[in-house]
Scaffold this motif. Structure first.
Motif, short mmCIF file in Angstrom:
data_model
loop_
_atom_site.label_atom_id
_atom_site.label_comp_id
_atom_site.label_asym_id
_atom_site.label_seq_id
_atom_site.Cartn_x
_atom_site.Cartn_y
_atom_site.Cartn_z
N GLY A 254 76.77 37.49 60.37
CA GLY A 254 76.75 37.52 61.41
C GLY A 254 75.75 38.45 61.39
O GLY A 254 74.61 38.17 62.21
N THR A 255 74.38 39.03 60.69
CA THR A 255 73.29 39.29 60.42
C THR A 255 72.55 38.08 60.35
O THR A 255 71.77 38.01 61.38
CB THR A 255 73.24 40.14 59.49
N LYS B 204 73.25 35.21 62.22
CA LYS B 204 72.64 34.71 63.77
C LYS B 204 72.48 35.76 64.08
O LYS B 204 71.76 35.52 65.57
CB LYS B 204 74.62 35.22 63.87
N THR B 205 72.33 36.85 64.38
CA THR B 205 71.75 38.32 64.98
C THR B 205 70.37 37.83 64.83
O THR B 205 69.45 37.77 66.14
CB THR B 205 72.11 39.64 64.39
N ARG B 206 69.60 37.94 63.72
CA ARG B 206 68.21 37.34 63.13
C ARG B 206 67.77 36.12 63.59
O ARG B 206 66.74 36.10 64.49
CB ARG B 206 68.08 37.42 61.51
N MET C 148 68.56 34.95 66.18
CA MET C 148 68.77 34.79 68.10
C MET C 148 67.71 35.73 68.17
O MET C 148 66.73 35.27 69.39
CB MET C 148 70.27 35.11 68.63
N ARG C 149 67.02 36.87 68.00
CA ARG C 149 65.88 37.84 67.69
C ARG C 149 65.04 36.86 67.59
O ARG C 149 63.62 36.36 68.22
CB ARG C 149 66.01 39.12 66.87
N THR D 223 75.19 28.20 58.87
CA THR D 223 75.27 29.74 58.49
C THR D 223 75.43 30.53 57.91
O THR D 223 75.30 32.00 57.48
CB THR D 223 75.43 31.20 60.15
#
Length: 183
Positions: free
Chosen positions: A165-166, A168-170, A172-173, A153
């Motif tokens: 963090g972005t 990880k979020t992307r 996951m999406r 990451t």
């Protein structure tokens, strides 16, 4: 026969007297250890070597502040704190980011088909290739960096110029959108 000086004595001699022999002894004592520890955090030996050199230069030039109460008891810990901070700075910098981009570009533009591409082409259940194409470029870039290229990451964040963090979020999406598209 000369007596071996303690870490505290070496650090004091470097800080107070700019003692070159003390510096050389400290370097011989800790540079291999620091290099080995940093290699556990960074696979690029060039970056690791640069960071080791920058760490010891900071000690020699006095940029890393010697405090006897802090260093004499744990010179290795003190050097590790300096080195690990220098490594983070190096990985955030354009040099490391540029090297990552070049390495990824070489991987992406090879003439031979990668194992991952063969797997993607051979998927029998669902239209994975079509689902990947329908992802936004931002989500696809995160999947490319983390899944196909195998970056962590943090490494992907440096490469893409976004916070971890972005990433990880992307990721996951992207996984959620792929599951929905293939269901």
């Amino acid at each position: 026969m000369s007596e071996t000086r303690s870490d505290g004595e070496l650090l004091r001699a470097i800080a107070v007297d700019a003692d070159r022999r003390a510096f050389e002894e400290l370097y011989r004592r800790y540079a291999p250890w620091l290099r080995a520890r940093l290699r556990g955090r960074c696979a690029d030996p060039g970056v690791v070597d640069d960071v080791v050199q920058e760490t010891f230069l900071a000690v020699w030039r006095g940029k890393a502040r010697y405090r006897e109460d802090e260093c004499a008891a744990d010179a290795a810990g003190w050097l590790w704190r300096i080195g690990s901070r220098r490594l983070v700075d190096a990985l955030r910098g354009d040099g490391a980011r540029g090297r990552l981009r070049q390495a990824l570009a070489r991987l992406r533009h090879r003439d031979e088909v990668s194992a991952e591409e063969r797997v993607l082409a051979g998927v029998e259940h669902g239209d994975l290739a079509g689902a990947l194409v329908r992802l936004s470029p931002e989500l696809r870039a995160v999947l490319q960096a983390t899944v196909i290229d195998g970056l962590t990451t943090r490494e992907a964040a440096v490469l893409l110029g976004i916070p971890p963090g972005t990433v990880k979020t992307r990721a996951m999406r992207a996984r959620k959108q792929l599951r929905e598209a293939l269901a």
